[in-house]
Design a protein around this motif. Structure first.
Motif, PDB file in Angstrom:
ATOM      1  N   PHE A   1       1.144  -0.998   0.307  1.00  0.00           N
ATOM      2  CA  PHE A   1       0.404  -0.183   0.047  1.00  0.00           C
ATOM      3  C   PHE A   1       0.419   1.161  -0.084  1.00  0.00           C
ATOM      4  O   PHE A   1       0.821   2.030  -0.659  1.00  0.00           O
ATOM      5  N   ILE A   2       1.995   1.523   0.540  1.00  0.00           N
ATOM      6  CA  ILE A   2       3.043   3.029   1.046  1.00  0.00           C
ATOM      7  C   ILE A   2       3.275   2.630  -0.681  1.00  0.00           C
ATOM      8  O   ILE A   2       3.805   4.626  -0.668  1.00  0.00           O
ATOM      9  N   LEU A   3       4.226   1.788  -0.695  1.00  0.00           N
ATOM     10  CA  LEU A   3       4.677   1.386  -1.959  1.00  0.00           C
ATOM     11  C   LEU A   3       3.681   2.296  -3.692  1.00  0.00           C
ATOM     12  O   LEU A   3       4.155   3.198  -4.128  1.00  0.00           O
ATOM     13  N   SER A   4       2.414   1.367  -3.174  1.00  0.00           N
ATOM     14  CA  SER A   4       1.221   2.568  -3.909  1.00  0.00           C
ATOM     15  C   SER A   4       1.698   3.841  -3.959  1.00  0.00           C
ATOM     16  O   SER A   4       1.399   4.735  -4.930  1.00  0.00           O
ATOM     17  N   ILE A   5       1.523   4.406  -3.004  1.00  0.00           N
ATOM     18  CA  ILE A   5       0.605   5.565  -2.875  1.00  0.00           C
ATOM     19  C   ILE A   5       2.528   6.355  -3.584  1.00  0.00           C
ATOM     20  O   ILE A   5       2.611   7.530  -3.574  1.00  0.00           O
ATOM     21  N   ALA A   6       3.286   5.580  -2.753  1.00  0.00           N
ATOM     22  CA  ALA A   6       4.883   6.600  -3.600  1.00  0.00           C
ATOM     23  C   ALA A   6       5.133   6.324  -4.868  1.00  0.00           C
ATOM     24  O   ALA A   6       5.834   7.220  -5.290  1.00  0.00           O
TER      25      ALA A   6
ATOM     26  N   PHE B   1      -8.673   8.938  -2.944  1.00  0.00           N
ATOM     27  CA  PHE B   1      -9.033   7.055  -2.435  1.00  0.00           C
ATOM     28  C   PHE B   1      -8.263   6.120  -1.031  1.00  0.00           C
ATOM     29  O   PHE B   1      -8.913   5.624  -0.480  1.00  0.00           O
ATOM     30  N   TYR B   2      -6.801   6.863  -1.424  1.00  0.00           N
ATOM     31  CA  TYR B   2      -6.049   6.116  -0.406  1.00  0.00           C
ATOM     32  C   TYR B   2      -6.296   6.804   0.853  1.00  0.00           C
ATOM     33  O   TYR B   2      -6.165   5.370   2.289  1.00  0.00           O
TER      34      TYR B   2
END
Length: 215
Positions: A31-36, A48-49
């Motif tokens: 999830f954090i990688l997707s945000i980054a 959405f996040y």
């Protein structure tokens, strides 16, 4: 002394808390990688996040206000780094870089707070060990969680001693006293680390930390 535990809401009975810690750790890292990796201009994705974090918080019964308060402890340090970016990169580009760093770091911090507050810290360590994280990292985290309360006790004792001796003192006196306290606390922590390491070596410590359910 009254302590504030990292995994304060880990004992709540909910599907999120009962989920395997390895699944949660892998999921939150992804999830954090997707945000980054999300482009800064994709504002709807960040919305959405944020909604997803709120949904997970409701599922785990961790108060949203608690997550925001814990995040605000770290966000000022992020602001100290990012607030000067618009001055170096003038115009829309500088503001976009500022937004990019601020929103991604804030959402990532909220994810970390949600994970650590809803999962027992020993379970997180065990999950990291099972996921082949460097042994040095799990060892440092294990000692941090074990001795941070001891350091906190010493800090509170020194602050109480300062308050009992500096009633009515000037602000400069307090700044100087706090600087001395920080220096003394660092030296005492260093000496304690040396003493603990020597004691562990004398008892056969080989560099391997046993976690829960370890065979």
């Amino acid at each position: 002394m009254k302590h504030f535990y990292i995994d304060k809401y880990s004992d709540i009975d909910s599907p999120f808390q009962r989920l395997d810690a390895r699944v949660k750790v892998v999921g939150f890292i992804a999830f954090i990688l997707s945000i980054a990796l999300t482009p800064a201009r994709l504002f709807i994705a960040f919305l959405f996040y944020g909604l997803l974090i709120c949904r997970l918080a409701l599922l785990s019964k961790v108060p949203l206000l608690f997550i925001l308060k814990r995040s605000l402890v770290i966000v000022p340090f992020v602001l100290m780094v990012t607030v000067f970016i618009p001055f170096f990169k003038k115009g829309p580009e500088g503001l976009m870089i500022f937004w990019n760093v601020l929103i991604k770091s804030s959402l990532s911090i909220c994810c970390a707070v949600l994970l650590t507050s809803s999962t027992r810290f020993t379970y997180i360590l065990k999950a990291l060990q099972d996921l082949r994280c460097p042994k040095l990292l799990t060892t440092v985290l294990s000692f941090m969680y074990r001795y941070i309360f001891v350091v906190q006790d010493e800090l509170m004792e020194m602050l109480q001693a300062k308050e009992s001796r500096s009633a009515g003192g000037s602000r400069w006196f307090n700044v100087k006293a706090l600087a001395n306290i920080a220096a003394v606390l660092f030296i005492k922590s260093y000496e304690r680390a040396e003493a603990v390491y020597l004691a562990m070596c004398s008892r056969g410590f080989t560099g391997h930390i046993h976690t829960i359910n370890d065979r």
